[in-house]
Design an enzyme around this catalytic site. Structure first.
Site, mmCIF file in Angstrom:
data_model
loop_
_atom_site.group_PDB
_atom_site.id
_atom_site.type_symbol
_atom_site.label_atom_id
_atom_site.label_comp_id
_atom_site.label_asym_id
_atom_site.label_seq_id
_atom_site.Cartn_x
_atom_site.Cartn_y
_atom_site.Cartn_z
ATOM 1 N N GLU A 122 0.860 -1.148 -0.087
ATOM 2 C CA GLU A 122 -0.116 -0.093 -0.047
ATOM 3 C C GLU A 122 0.785 1.350 0.047
ATOM 4 O O GLU A 122 0.771 2.105 0.834
ATOM 5 C CB GLU A 122 -0.946 0.052 1.084
ATOM 6 C CG GLU A 122 -1.856 -0.953 1.176
ATOM 7 C CD GLU A 122 -3.018 -1.132 2.376
ATOM 8 O OE1 GLU A 122 -2.845 -0.203 3.051
ATOM 9 O OE2 GLU A 122 -3.768 -2.042 2.287
ATOM 10 N N GLU B 172 -5.309 -8.260 0.534
ATOM 11 C CA GLU B 172 -5.906 -8.042 1.703
ATOM 12 C C GLU B 172 -7.529 -7.643 1.299
ATOM 13 O O GLU B 172 -7.720 -6.935 0.302
ATOM 14 C CB GLU B 172 -5.320 -6.757 2.383
ATOM 15 C CG GLU B 172 -3.973 -6.695 3.077
ATOM 16 C CD GLU B 172 -3.480 -5.475 3.903
ATOM 17 O OE1 GLU B 172 -4.578 -4.737 4.181
ATOM 18 O OE2 GLU B 172 -2.492 -5.364 3.659
HETATM 19 O O1 IFM Z 1 -4.210 -3.215 8.873
HETATM 20 C C1 IFM Z 1 -4.221 -2.511 7.822
HETATM 21 C C2 IFM Z 1 -3.012 -3.142 7.113
HETATM 22 O O2 IFM Z 1 -1.824 -3.055 7.822
HETATM 23 C C3 IFM Z 1 -2.766 -2.556 5.702
HETATM 24 N N1 IFM Z 1 -3.970 -2.424 5.027
HETATM 25 C C4 IFM Z 1 -5.265 -1.940 5.691
HETATM 26 C C5 IFM Z 1 -5.315 -2.764 7.196
HETATM 27 C C6 IFM Z 1 -6.643 -2.323 7.907
HETATM 28 O O3 IFM Z 1 -6.549 -0.844 7.887
#
Ligand code: IFM
Length: 458
Positions: free
Chosen positions: A163, A353
């Site tokens: 990210e 994710e």
């Molecule tokens: O917990 C985070 C993760 O570290 C990165 N992506 C979003 C998740 C939820 O906010």
């Protein structure tokens, strides 16, 4: 184009969010240690000092992975644990920790997917300019070289950066994340610098481990204009530039989106690009990681309330939504996956994710009945199947997260885990969603076996 792959199931976490033990085992401070100490930075003043306690004892986490029955587990290795300081010396204790965890995963039949940069930049690099400085990229290449050299016999799959949008714009524009800077030009520089580091890391991994599979993980959002007004369409386009295209197009095409100069200003873009190998950012990758959380309806507004994109508002999100107000909107997930598939038809997609933050609690009988997460899983996995049936080559799904963690600026209140962590004792309890995910995986696996062609008798 080849046949649609079977889905690989997984879950994930990141080092700073679960390890704790920030002063132990030769670890050096990261920007998140510094930021969390800043008064008011994190809800209730929480820090990652203890987190879910998994550095001292990773056994409960490994048992949780095994209990779920996933094929894979996504973890990150902390730069500040692997490299002992500015002299670049590898830290044997940190490396030994990750080797133990990786060996245990293999022993349990679980394939590790390892992220190299999940936001925990060593503080000594921040002191020298952080992601605004090219020195950070050469230090990253040194770290990647050590990580692949020391762990490469146990890792075949790497994610370079996680990210980059969040680390750049929340870290350097809204200031909600470490290092807590508020300056748009620095944010753009940090975004491009991380992408430059990604390209360099891919080449480094290719050289050292030619058989490994490498990608990066980007959070992509689904944006919808509030109406047909040209101003709302233009506002949505600007949000899309900053949140999506700046990353997606640059990584896939090696060039900036055409409206980048118009939005950030020619001089700012030129300064942000200094020393950066733009074409090299598009070094071919083996998969693209998509982190999907956000769907937003956007309208033009002056001055606007969005902390990142100028002149826009994001409309309040109706129910169902997460504890922190993120829309539950699986149709957006389908759109994002199809968009990526259209841009890069032959590139496998991994959902690296996807999950929901809730204010979970244990009931008096000691259970966590997270019905919203159970419904979320069912709806998003149906969306995943729909995207695949419409041609998106999604080869893996990693639910975020395996266990409750230190959730960055939300501290420990907002929980994403499939397993509830009782933070005072570090005890793990599978939530209702963990049982549901386990059941889904077992069912999918049985169905996949049924689909396998039966070998003809000799
Ligand atoms: O917990 C985070 C993760 O570290 C990165 N992506 C979003 C998740 C939820 O906010």
């Amino acid at each position: 184009m080849s046949e649609m792959p079977e889905i690989r199931w997984g879950s994930g976490t990141a080092a700073y969010q679960i390890e704790g033990a920030v002063d132990e085992g030769g670890r050096v401070p990261s920007i998140w240690d510094t930021f969390a100490d800043r008064p008011g930075a994190i809800t209730r003043g929480d820090t990652g000092t203890v987190a879910s306690g998994m550095y001292r004892d990773p056994a409960p986490l490994l048992d949780a992975v095994e209990w779920l029955g996933t094929d894979s587990y996504r973890l990150s290795v902390a730069w500040c644990r692997v490299i002992g300081g500015p002299d670049g010396r590898p830290n044997p204790e940190g490396i030994a920790y990750y080797r133990r965890v990786l060996q245990e995963l293999h022993r349990r039949g679980v394939t590790p997917l390892v992220t190299l940069y999940h936001w925990d930049l060593p503080q000594w690099l921040q002191d020298r300019g952080g992601w605004a400085s090219l020195e950070t990229v050469s230090a990253f290449v040194d770290f990647v070289t050590v990580a692949v050299g020391e762990l490469g016999d146990l890792v075949d799959e790497w994610i370079t950066v996680n990210e980059p949008f969040c680390a750049a714009f929340h870290g350097h524009l809204s200031g909600e994340h470490a290092p807590g800077i508020r300056d748009e030009a620095t944010a753009l520089r940090a975004a491009l610098m991380q992408l430059h580091a990604h390209g360099e890391a891919v080449r480094t991994i290719r050289r050292l481990a030619p058989g490994a599979r490498t990608g990066l993980a980007m959070n992509l959002s689904d944006l919808e204009p509030a109406g047909d007004l040209p101003a709302d369409l233009e506002a949505t386009r600007r949000a899309d530039l900053v949140e999506n295209r700046l990353f997606l197009h640059t990584v896939l095409r090696g060039e900036l989106p055409e409206d980048t100069d118009g939005y950030f200003g020619t001089a700012t873009v030129a300064a942000a690009l200094e020393g950066i190998d733009l074409a090299g950012i598009a070094e071919p990758i083996d998969f693209i990681g998509v982190n999907y959380y956000e769907h937003n309806v956007v309208r033009a507004a002056e001055p606007g309330t969005d902390p990142i994109v100028r002149g826009i508002d994001k409309l309040p999100v109706p129910q169902p939504r997460s504890g922190n107000g993120v829309a539950v909107h699986p149709a957006g997930f389908v759109r994002v996956l199809l968009r990526v598939a259209e841009l890069a038809p032959d590139l496998p997609i991994r959902v690296t994710e996807n999950g929901i933050g809730l204010w979970d609690y244990l009931d008096p009988s000691g259970n966590c009945n997270d019905v919203e997460r159970v419904a979320f899983l069912d709806r998003y996995l149906a969306a995943l199947r729909e995207a695949r049936s419409r041609g998106a080559r999604v080869e893996a799904y990693y639910h975020w997260s395996l266990i409750d963690t230190f959730e960055w600026s939300y501290g420990y209140q907002l929980r994403y885990g499939l397993f509830y962590v009782d933070f005072p004792t570090r005890r793990l309890t599978p939530k209702a969603s963990a049982a549901r995910y386990r059941e889904i995986i077992a069912g999918e696996r049985a169905a996949a076996l049924d689909r396998e062609p039966i070998a003809a008798e000799a």
